[in-house]
Every structure is written in C-alpha cells, then in structure tokens.
Scaffold this active site. Structure first.
Site, PDB file in Angstrom:
ATOM      1  N   CYS B  92      24.501  19.028  62.333  1.00 52.06           N
ATOM      2  CA  CYS B  92      23.754  18.684  61.129  1.00 52.06           C
ATOM      3  C   CYS B  92      22.341  19.227  61.287  1.00 52.06           C
ATOM      4  CB  CYS B  92      23.724  17.173  60.934  1.00 52.06           C
ATOM      5  SG  CYS B  92      22.793  16.670  59.488  1.00 52.06           S
ATOM      6  N   LEU B  93      22.103  20.386  60.693  1.00 52.65           N
ATOM      7  CA  LEU B  93      20.777  21.004  60.787  1.00 52.65           C
ATOM      8  C   LEU B  93      20.486  21.681  59.449  1.00 52.65           C
ATOM      9  CD1 LEU B  93      18.321  21.741  62.584  1.00 52.65           C
ATOM     10  CD2 LEU B  93      19.565  23.780  63.293  1.00 52.65           C
TER      11      LEU B  93
END
Ligand SMILES: [Zn+2]
Ligand SMILES: [Zn+2]
Lengths: 192, 199
Positions: B92-93
């Site tokens: 999750c970036l």
C-alpha cells in the site's frame, strides 16, 4: 522539395546513430549534455517539445497522453505542480523542428502565444482600410459594397501579392467564393 | 505507442545499473524476460530499522501503458510491515496507485519502497494485524519484524525466544510458517497462538 528533405535526413542518419544513448561507444560526457533535452516521460530527446509553467520539458505527444490518462488529476509528471494543456509553451529550437507543421499531427501541439508590438502611426492607415473591408459586409447593398471593398482592399495594399504565390492563390480563391455568394444572394433576392 | 514502455524500461534499467545506490548495494534490478515486462527488484533493509541487514526481493510487472500507469510491484520476500501484506506481499503505497507520476522510474520506486521500510504509515495499512501491533505494542512489532527479517530476508539478528516458540508449535505438528504467523499475530503469546491454531 521532398528530395532535399530526404537528402538531409539520410545525411543526418549516421550522426543520429552515433548520438543514440543505446550505442555503447558513446562517451559519457556527450550523453550528459544530451540528457538535459530529454523528455521527462519517454526519456528520449524531446520531440515537438513543450515546457510546463514549472519548467519541465516533455514531448507534446507524451505530455498529452499523460493528461489524457488522468483527466481529473492534471499534474506535472515531475514535480506534481498543477498543469493544463493551455498553459504549456512549445519550444521551437533552431533546426529541431522538421519541415512539417506539428499542428497537423494528432494531437495538435498548442501554439506559442506572442503579442504583436504596438503598431506605429505609419501603419494605422492600413488598419482602417482593413476595418472598412469588414464593415462593408453589413451594408444593405451587399454585392456592390462587396465589390468596391475588394477593389479598395486591393488598392490599399502596399504590395499586392505576387502572381502565383500562395497568398495570391488564396486571395483569388476567396474572391471567387465571395463572388458566388453574392450571385446566390442576388438570385435569392430575385426569387423571393 | 506501446513500444514506449519497453523503450523506457531499457533506459531505466541502464540508469539503475549505473546509479550510486547500486554501487552501495542498496538497490538492484534484474530482467526476467527480453520484452522488459517482468523484472526482479531488490532493496536492502535500511539501517536503524528492524529490516537492517535483510535483502528484500520484489516482483515488478510493467504494464503496456507504462509510464502513464505505475508498475505493479509486490514483495516476494515475506515481511512484517504495516503497509505490506504479510500474506501476499501486496504494497500500500500512494505512488504505486493514484500518486504515480510519469517521470518516476524504477529507481525512484525502489528508493520509495526503501523509504517506506524506514517510515511506516500505520494509519493507511495494508495489513491490519501488523498495523494494530505497530500502534499498540510497538516493541513487539520491532521484535517480530526483526525476526521475520532474520528468517526470510537473511537478516543477522537471531531471536532465540521466537525460534523456541516456533519449535514448540512445530513439534505439535504445525507448519513452521503457519506457527510464525500465529505467534506474530498474538504478540508471541504461545497460549493464544495455540488456541487459534487448534480452534
Ligand atoms: Zn517524450
Ligand atoms: Zn514540473
């Protein structure tokens, strides 16, 4: 004309090959110089170059595709400053642009904006003649007003376009169109 | 136009190889096929983090629409981190999603991932269990992350206590990784982990 372009192209080909960053024998120094003119998206030398207001260089087709990919998030691919199609400046380098007009390509590159210098007093006369030309369209006696204005227009020109030039042809074409419009208009008046 | 993806990866690949980060062994990229669509990345765990000393392998898939859309990246090396799934390795970036910008490269992506290992964002988690531990029992999180780095990423810090507890569960017939996940999720409390595994 096309022959000349062809010749130019082929004579530049070996040169281009040498500057290609893919070829391993190119010295690093030379590459560094080239890199500052690289598009920030395809990393190749910018084609149909444009510059954003934040100063970042792109090929116009590359930037266009980026803006199309994210229609609701129009940001600079480098610094994420907000950008828009209307606010990019095309770069016209010397010798960089090919003979073809970039606007004929899809997508068209936005044109540069340049402000004309203030017209000197010597030129104001032509300005008025020009206005007269446009205004005569509004007058009721349309066909006659038209003819007079064309002749006035022709006379007022400091140098009439030479025969056979592009401009001359265009003028001829335009007057033919206006003539036909006038004839149709009169015919319509008579029939009505 | 699809050709731009391959063309760019080619250039980027060379850029990474010549970068100073590679010289310092901080990042690495390897090609998996000739058409430049699949790559293997590697980042070194940043110093002063539980990931220090570990090497984390990444799966990188380059879409046909690259660089207008981001590459698909996930961790192949198992890792204990709030923003990375301990199960699938999904990341999750923001820059790999809506904050992607076409001027970003493999090099900047790898460096961003390295930065993510240094500074987790537990409020935007990928792995809820890890994020909860990170926020509520950070000391236990550090121990767990360091242990995972040792076991899966070749990190130097052996934790005898963790290894013993896993061995206990393994002796009861639990698969080693499964035992590690259960213990990690229950702050290394053998009792609760056992209950969960046999319930
Ligand atoms: Zn470009
Ligand atoms: Zn910018």
């Amino acid at each position: 004309m096309s022959g000349v372009t062809e010749n130019l192209k082929s004579s530049q080909e070996p040169n281009k090959e040498r500057q290609d960053p893919d070829s391993s024998d190119t010295p690093d120094e030379e590459k560094k110089d080239d890199r500052i003119f690289e598009c920030n998206i395809c990393l190749d030398t910018a084609k149909d170059a444009v510059v954003s207001m934040c100063g970042h260089l792109f090929c116009w087709p590359c930037l266009h595709q980026w803006l199309e990919t994210r229609p609701n998030r129009q940001v600079c691919p480098v610094c994420k400053a907000s950008i828009s199609k209307e606010k990019v400046v095309p770069l016209y380098g010397r010798g960089s642009s090919k003979q073809e007009d970039p606007r004929e390509k899809v997508p068209p590159r936005p044109a540069g904006q340049r402000t004309e210098p203030e017209p000197g007093s010597a030129f104001s006369g032509f300005g008025f003649a020009d206005n007269g030309f446009h205004m005569s369209f509004g007058i009721g006696a349309f066909p006659f007003g038209f003819f007079t204005s064309t002749f006035n227009f022709g006379d007022a020109r400091p140098t009439a376009a030479a025969r056979g030039t592009q401009q001359h042809m265009e003028e001829q074409f335009l007057s033919k169109i206006f003539l036909w419009m006038a004839i149709l208009f009169v015919a319509w008046l008579l029939l009505a | 136009m699809a050709n731009i993806a391959a063309q760019r990866i080619k250039r980027e690949f060379k850029e990474v190889i010549k970068s100073e980060e590679v010289a310092k062994c901080a990042i690495r990229v390897e090609l998996l096929n000739d058409c430049y669509t699949e790559l293997r990345g590697e980042i070194a765990g940043p110093p002063d983090t539980p990931y220090e000393g570990g090497t984390f392998v990444l799966d990188i898939k380059v879409p046909e629409t690259y660089p207008f859309n981001p590459p698909k990246v996930k961790f192949l090396t198992k890792i204990w981190h709030p923003n990375i799934s301990s199960v699938t390795g999904a990341i999750c970036l923001d820059i790999l999603k809506d904050q992607w910008a076409a001027a970003m490269t493999l090099r900047t992506v790898l460096l961003s991932l390295q930065a993510l290992l240094s500074a987790a964002e537990p409020d935007d988690p990928q792995d809820a269990v890890v994020a909860k531990q990170y926020k509520e029992n950070n000391e236990m999180f550090q121990i767990t992350a360091r242990h995972w780095t040792n076991v899966y990423a070749g990190g130097p810090n052996v934790n005898k206590d963790c290894d013993d507890k896993i061995k206990t569960l393994a002796d009861m017939g639990v698969e080693e990784h499964q035992a590690r996940v259960a213990l990690s999720s229950y702050d290394w409390e053998l009792q609760r982990a056992t209950e969960q595994l046999f319930s």
